[in-house]
Design an enzyme around this catalytic site. Structure first.
Site, PDB file in Angstrom:
ATOM      1  N   SER A   1       5.690  -3.832  10.571  1.00  0.00           N
ATOM      2  CA  SER A   1       4.708  -4.786  11.104  1.00  0.00           C
ATOM      3  C   SER A   1       4.985  -5.056  12.589  1.00  0.00           C
ATOM      4  O   SER A   1       6.125  -4.957  13.046  1.00  0.00           O
ATOM      5  CB  SER A   1       4.786  -6.108  10.345  1.00  0.00           C
ATOM      6  OG  SER A   1       4.444  -5.928   8.996  1.00  0.00           O
TER       7      SER A   1
HETATM    8  N1  SAH Z   1       7.697  -5.839   5.616  1.00  0.00           N
HETATM    9  C1  SAH Z   1       7.576  -4.512   6.160  1.00  0.00           C
HETATM   10  C2  SAH Z   1       6.120  -4.110   6.260  1.00  0.00           C
HETATM   11  C3  SAH Z   1       5.916  -2.753   5.703  1.00  0.00           C
HETATM   12  S1  SAH Z   1       4.219  -2.246   5.539  1.00  0.00           S
HETATM   13  C4  SAH Z   1       8.274  -4.404   7.512  1.00  0.00           C
HETATM   14  O1  SAH Z   1       8.867  -5.347   7.991  1.00  0.00           O
HETATM   15  O2  SAH Z   1       8.269  -3.341   8.081  1.00  0.00           O
HETATM   16  C5  SAH Z   1       3.814  -2.771   3.915  1.00  0.00           C
HETATM   17  C6  SAH Z   1       4.642  -2.233   2.780  1.00  0.00           C
HETATM   18  O3  SAH Z   1       4.036  -2.678   1.565  1.00  0.00           O
HETATM   19  C7  SAH Z   1       4.678  -0.701   2.675  1.00  0.00           C
HETATM   20  O4  SAH Z   1       6.014  -0.265   2.671  1.00  0.00           O
HETATM   21  C8  SAH Z   1       3.981  -0.406   1.340  1.00  0.00           C
HETATM   22  O5  SAH Z   1       4.514   0.715   0.660  1.00  0.00           O
HETATM   23  C9  SAH Z   1       4.218  -1.700   0.571  1.00  0.00           C
HETATM   24  N2  SAH Z   1       3.281  -1.949  -0.527  1.00  0.00           N
HETATM   25  C10 SAH Z   1       1.950  -1.677  -0.577  1.00  0.00           C
HETATM   26  N3  SAH Z   1       1.444  -2.057  -1.772  1.00  0.00           N
HETATM   27  C11 SAH Z   1       2.478  -2.575  -2.501  1.00  0.00           C
HETATM   28  C12 SAH Z   1       2.601  -3.121  -3.808  1.00  0.00           C
HETATM   29  N4  SAH Z   1       1.557  -3.214  -4.643  1.00  0.00           N
HETATM   30  N5  SAH Z   1       3.823  -3.556  -4.206  1.00  0.00           N
HETATM   31  C13 SAH Z   1       4.909  -3.479  -3.402  1.00  0.00           C
HETATM   32  N6  SAH Z   1       4.851  -2.957  -2.148  1.00  0.00           N
HETATM   33  C14 SAH Z   1       3.655  -2.514  -1.691  1.00  0.00           C
END
Ligand code: SAH
Length: 212
Positions: free
Chosen positions: A64
């Site tokens: 993010s």
């Molecule tokens: N918090 C992270 C953001 C990553 S982007 C950071 O600091 O970088 C969002 C993440 O959500 C991705 O890794 C994606 O695989 C995950 N995601 C998407 N749908 C999901 C679900 N249903 N359950 C768990 N994780 C999920």
């Protein structure tokens, strides 16, 4: 993993940018000063890792934006010792910020490779967090209830299990919508009563279903 004066300097600039964009919570800014963001990114991004941009982290996912991490962390209003659930561990950057805010952190990721890689890294760093491989739509009923829940992927709707796993007085911060999302804050004010606020547009990768 190395953290040079140059990186510390870039981090200070990032913090200044976050202040200018309206982030006021000193605890959040301090946590973001402590966590070297470049450790969470591929070496190719070493020189630019503190820019307010999303970068790829594998499995078609992105870290993010620093502003998004700061804003969501600020909205959570974490107090030391609170139990916090994160949906979407990704590279673990937001997870680490929650840890440095003093939370007891649980985080779910549905991409196996990302879960495994991030768990290894946070263990090595001794950033304590309970990382789970699973579907965030279901939350973590056996570990709940949680004082705070943060969703870091764009959700098409508010998953009911997450509302049910909030303590009374607890708060959910979740971006809602397809394409662009509206940052939404839900406070559980009673057994069946919830209050909702909508706070501006953000862009997230989608929260996906039915893989795990
Ligand atoms: N918090 C992270 C953001 C990553 S982007 C950071 O600091 O970088 C969002 C993440 O959500 C991705 O890794 C994606 O695989 C995950 N995601 C998407 N749908 C999901 C679900 N249903 N359950 C768990 N994780 C999920």
């Amino acid at each position: 993993m190395i953290d040079t004066y140059r990186h510390k300097g870039m981090r200070k600039n990032m913090l200044e940018e976050l202040r200018l964009k309206g982030i006021k919570d000193e605890n959040v800014l301090e946590a973001m000063d402590k966590v070297p963001r470049h450790w969470f990114l591929d070496e190719a991004f070493l020189e630019i890792s503190y820019q307010n941009t999303a970068f790829p982290i594998g499995c078609e996912q992105t870290i993010s934006h620093p502003y998004t991490v700061a804003r969501q962390s600020e909205l959570l209003g974490i107090k030391k010792g609170e139990k916090v659930l994160e949906i979407g561990t990704g590279c673990g950057y937001q997870t680490s910020i929650l840890f440095f805010l003093g939370a007891k952190v649980f985080s779910i990721e549905r991409q196996k490779d990302l879960h495994v890689k991030t768990k290894k890294m946070l263990d090595e760093l001794r950033y304590r967090a309970h990382l789970k491989y699973g579907d965030g739509y279901k939350g973590l009923p056996t570990y709940g209830p949680f004082d705070k829940i943060i969703v870091t992927a764009g959700a098409p709707f508010i998953p009911n299990p997450l509302l049910q796993q909030l303590t009374i007085g607890g708060r959910l911060v979740i971006p809602i919508g397809d394409g662009k999302q509206i940052m939404t804050v839900i406070d559980r004010v009673g057994e069946t009563e919830f209050e909702k606020q909508e706070l501006g547009e953000f862009a997230f990768v989608p929260m996906l279903e039915k893989k795990v």
